[in-house]
Design a protein around this motif. Structure first.
Motif, PDB file in Angstrom:
ATOM      1  N   LEU A  70       7.065   5.207  -5.119  1.00  0.00           N
ATOM      2  CA  LEU A  70       6.591   4.567  -6.352  1.00  0.00           C
ATOM      3  C   LEU A  70       7.739   4.012  -7.174  1.00  0.00           C
ATOM      4  CD1 LEU A  70       3.724   6.769  -7.819  1.00  0.00           C
ATOM      5  CD2 LEU A  70       3.560   4.534  -6.710  1.00  0.00           C
ATOM      6  N   ASP A  71       8.821   4.813  -7.259  1.00  0.00           N
ATOM      7  CA  ASP A  71       9.993   4.350  -8.012  1.00  0.00           C
ATOM      8  C   ASP A  71      10.559   3.078  -7.380  1.00  0.00           C
ATOM      9  OD1 ASP A  71       9.790   6.462  -9.756  1.00  0.00           O
ATOM     10  OD2 ASP A  71      11.165   7.745  -8.621  1.00  0.00           O
ATOM     11  N   ARG A  96     -10.363   8.289  -6.705  1.00  0.00           N
ATOM     12  CA  ARG A  96     -10.340   8.726  -8.119  1.00  0.00           C
ATOM     13  C   ARG A  96      -9.018   9.392  -8.461  1.00  0.00           C
ATOM     14  NH1 ARG A  96     -16.610  10.720  -8.035  1.00  0.00           N
ATOM     15  NH2 ARG A  96     -17.499   8.687  -8.582  1.00  0.00           N
ATOM     16  N   LEU A  97      -8.464  10.164  -7.519  1.00  0.00           N
ATOM     17  CA  LEU A  97      -7.159  10.789  -7.744  1.00  0.00           C
ATOM     18  C   LEU A  97      -6.073   9.719  -7.833  1.00  0.00           C
ATOM     19  CD1 LEU A  97      -7.574  13.856  -5.387  1.00  0.00           C
ATOM     20  CD2 LEU A  97      -7.102  13.977  -7.840  1.00  0.00           C
ATOM     21  N   GLU A 104      -6.132   8.071 -11.166  1.00  0.00           N
ATOM     22  CA  GLU A 104      -5.552   8.956 -12.179  1.00  0.00           C
ATOM     23  C   GLU A 104      -4.020   8.974 -12.064  1.00  0.00           C
ATOM     24  OE1 GLU A 104      -7.332  10.430 -14.480  1.00  0.00           O
ATOM     25  OE2 GLU A 104      -5.717  11.648 -15.326  1.00  0.00           O
ATOM     26  N   ALA A 105      -3.514   9.041 -10.817  1.00  0.00           N
ATOM     27  CA  ALA A 105      -2.064   9.180 -10.612  1.00  0.00           C
ATOM     28  C   ALA A 105      -1.327   7.869 -10.881  1.00  0.00           C
ATOM     29  CB  ALA A 105      -1.783   9.651  -9.184  1.00  0.00           C
ATOM     30  N   LEU A 106      -1.924   6.756 -10.474  1.00  0.00           N
ATOM     31  CA  LEU A 106      -1.194   5.481 -10.519  1.00  0.00           C
ATOM     32  C   LEU A 106      -1.669   4.553 -11.630  1.00  0.00           C
ATOM     33  CD1 LEU A 106      -0.929   4.667  -6.699  1.00  0.00           C
ATOM     34  CD2 LEU A 106       0.458   6.167  -8.103  1.00  0.00           C
ATOM     35  N   THR A 113       0.813  -1.215   0.000  1.00  0.00           N
ATOM     36  CA  THR A 113       0.000   0.000   0.000  1.00  0.00           C
ATOM     37  C   THR A 113       0.853   1.275   0.000  1.00  0.00           C
ATOM     38  OG1 THR A 113      -0.170   0.138   2.419  1.00  0.00           O
ATOM     39  CG2 THR A 113      -1.872  -1.120   1.276  1.00  0.00           C
ATOM     40  N   VAL A 114       0.276   2.304  -0.599  1.00  0.00           N
ATOM     41  CA  VAL A 114       0.834   3.654  -0.546  1.00  0.00           C
ATOM     42  C   VAL A 114      -0.315   4.613  -0.225  1.00  0.00           C
ATOM     43  CG1 VAL A 114       2.733   3.258  -2.167  1.00  0.00           C
ATOM     44  CG2 VAL A 114       0.510   3.970  -3.046  1.00  0.00           C
ATOM     45  N   ALA A 115       0.024   5.794   0.295  1.00  0.00           N
ATOM     46  CA  ALA A 115      -0.987   6.809   0.612  1.00  0.00           C
ATOM     47  C   ALA A 115      -0.928   7.916  -0.429  1.00  0.00           C
ATOM     48  CB  ALA A 115      -0.733   7.379   2.004  1.00  0.00           C
ATOM     49  N   MET A 116      -2.022   8.659  -0.559  1.00  0.00           N
ATOM     50  CA  MET A 116      -2.058   9.805  -1.473  1.00  0.00           C
ATOM     51  C   MET A 116      -1.970  11.093  -0.643  1.00  0.00           C
ATOM     52  SD  MET A 116      -2.240   8.355  -4.383  1.00  0.00           S
ATOM     53  CE  MET A 116      -2.419   9.827  -5.400  1.00  0.00           C
ATOM     54  N   GLU A 150       8.342   0.094  -8.170  1.00  0.00           N
ATOM     55  CA  GLU A 150       8.486  -0.293  -9.573  1.00  0.00           C
ATOM     56  C   GLU A 150       9.779  -1.081  -9.776  1.00  0.00           C
ATOM     57  OE1 GLU A 150       7.083   2.194 -13.183  1.00  0.00           O
ATOM     58  OE2 GLU A 150       9.198   2.621 -12.955  1.00  0.00           O
ATOM     59  N   ASN A 165      -4.180   3.692  -0.957  1.00  0.00           N
ATOM     60  CA  ASN A 165      -5.219   3.681   0.074  1.00  0.00           C
ATOM     61  C   ASN A 165      -5.867   5.055   0.200  1.00  0.00           C
ATOM     62  OD1 ASN A 165      -3.731   5.344   1.813  1.00  0.00           O
ATOM     63  ND2 ASN A 165      -2.802   3.616   2.895  1.00  0.00           N
TER      64      ASN A 165
END
Lengths: 66, 251
Positions: free
Chosen positions: B56-57, B84-85, B88-90, B42-45, B60, B69
């Motif tokens: 993220l890097d 939704r964001l 779009e971002a990921l 998991t990651v947070a926005m 990957e 999340n």
């Protein structure tokens, strides 16, 4: 004109778009999403979506969490 | 894969889902993630200028799928916008849905959670909701179309383990989507217990990232999850009141 970008008031040129704001923030080209007044602006519309005076722009990315 | 975890038709070789919060730095996190064997994390926005970027890097590079999340959201409307964001971002429709009621307990707000889950399922998301250990609520989330249900063992970050194992068993016994124990795991035996109770996977972060040696604890959690899964599949002996000799009584 002014807009609130990630909670901070910023002076923007007339005709500024979402893409203008992202450039101002030096945002990376990927892993980023934008909400304009609480609505998601899809990436494809960044260049063509104007930021109205007094708008709230939120620019988000993924960080460690959860 | 021998015994894959399947969520919404996607297979994972590891039954340990990790979080990335709480690690001292990205290099500690990297070693812990590798040791855990996780394939989904998991990651947070957060706002672009917030700290904790660069994750993220890292994911990957390690070939680990990012699961965004909605941590920090208090209402269904906030959670839906955050999801939704994140999409779009990921570029992923998967979301770990969190709608918490207050900062002291970080317990899920069931009313807002159901509302958000329904809206996100309708919007095409693969929804993995963080929920309380309430068997009725878990079933309702499944009926709404959630791809898994993720009941807590105890509140986020407490390390109190599984406070109501019977509820987790009740949830498992009626679920036809994967049940992922999420929150409360303190040490490897908690993770093993979750799997012995029939959970399909375990999600944890703090127990590893804030352990004295995160890398070693990640390896312990991996082993705990694997041991618990094997024990569940093997079928434990019934509990007995009186002793039962394991050596021959005659001869």
């Amino acid at each position: 004109m002014k807009a609130k970008v990630n909670g901070l008031e910023r002076e923007l040129a007339d005709g500024a778009t979402v893409a203008t704001v992202l450039a101002l923030l030096d945002a990376p080209s990927r892993g980023v999403a934008v909400a304009l007044d609480g609505e998601v602006v899809p990436r494809a519309a960044w260049e063509t979506t104007f930021v109205p005076d007094g708008a709230a722009v939120e620019v988000l990315t993924a960080v460690q969490g959860g | 894969m021998d015994d894959p975890l399947v969520i919404a038709g996607r297979e994972f070789g590891s039954r340990l889902v990790m979080g990335t919060g709480g690690a001292a730095n990205l290099s500690v996190l990297e070693r812990a993630l590798v040791a855990s064997g996780t394939e989904l994390t998991t990651v947070a926005m957060r706002r672009l200028d917030a700290s904790g970027g660069g994750v993220l890097d890292l994911l990957e590079r390690l070939g680990i799928a990012a699961l965004p999340n909605t941590a920090g959201c208090r209402t269904a409307a906030e959670a839906v916008l955050t999801a939704r964001l994140a999409r779009e971002a990921l570029g992923t429709e998967w979301v770990k849905l969190e709608v918490v009621a207050d900062d002291q307990t970080l317990l899920p707000d069931p009313v807002e959670l159901l509302d958000a889950a329904e809206k996100l399922v309708d919007d095409g998301f693969v929804v993995l909701p963080y929920t309380s250990d309430d068997p009725v609520l878990a079933l309702r989330l499944e009926q709404l179309g959630c791809a898994a249900v993720m009941p807590l063992g105890s509140p986020i970050g407490t390390g109190l383990g599984i406070r109501n194992p019977h509820n987790i068993e009740l949830i498992v016994s009626r679920a036809s989507v994967p049940v992922i124990l999420d929150a409360g795991v303190g040490t490897a035996s908690d993770a093993a217990l979750a799997m012995e109770l029939g959970c399909s996977a375990v999600l944890l972060a703090t127990a590893v990232t804030r352990a004295q040696d995160p890398e070693r604890m990640a390896a312990a959690m991996r082993a705990g999850v694997e041991a618990g899964r094997l024990a569940r599949l093997a079928g434990r002996i019934p509990k007995r009141f009186w002793a039962h000799a394991s050596s021959p009584a005659v001869g």
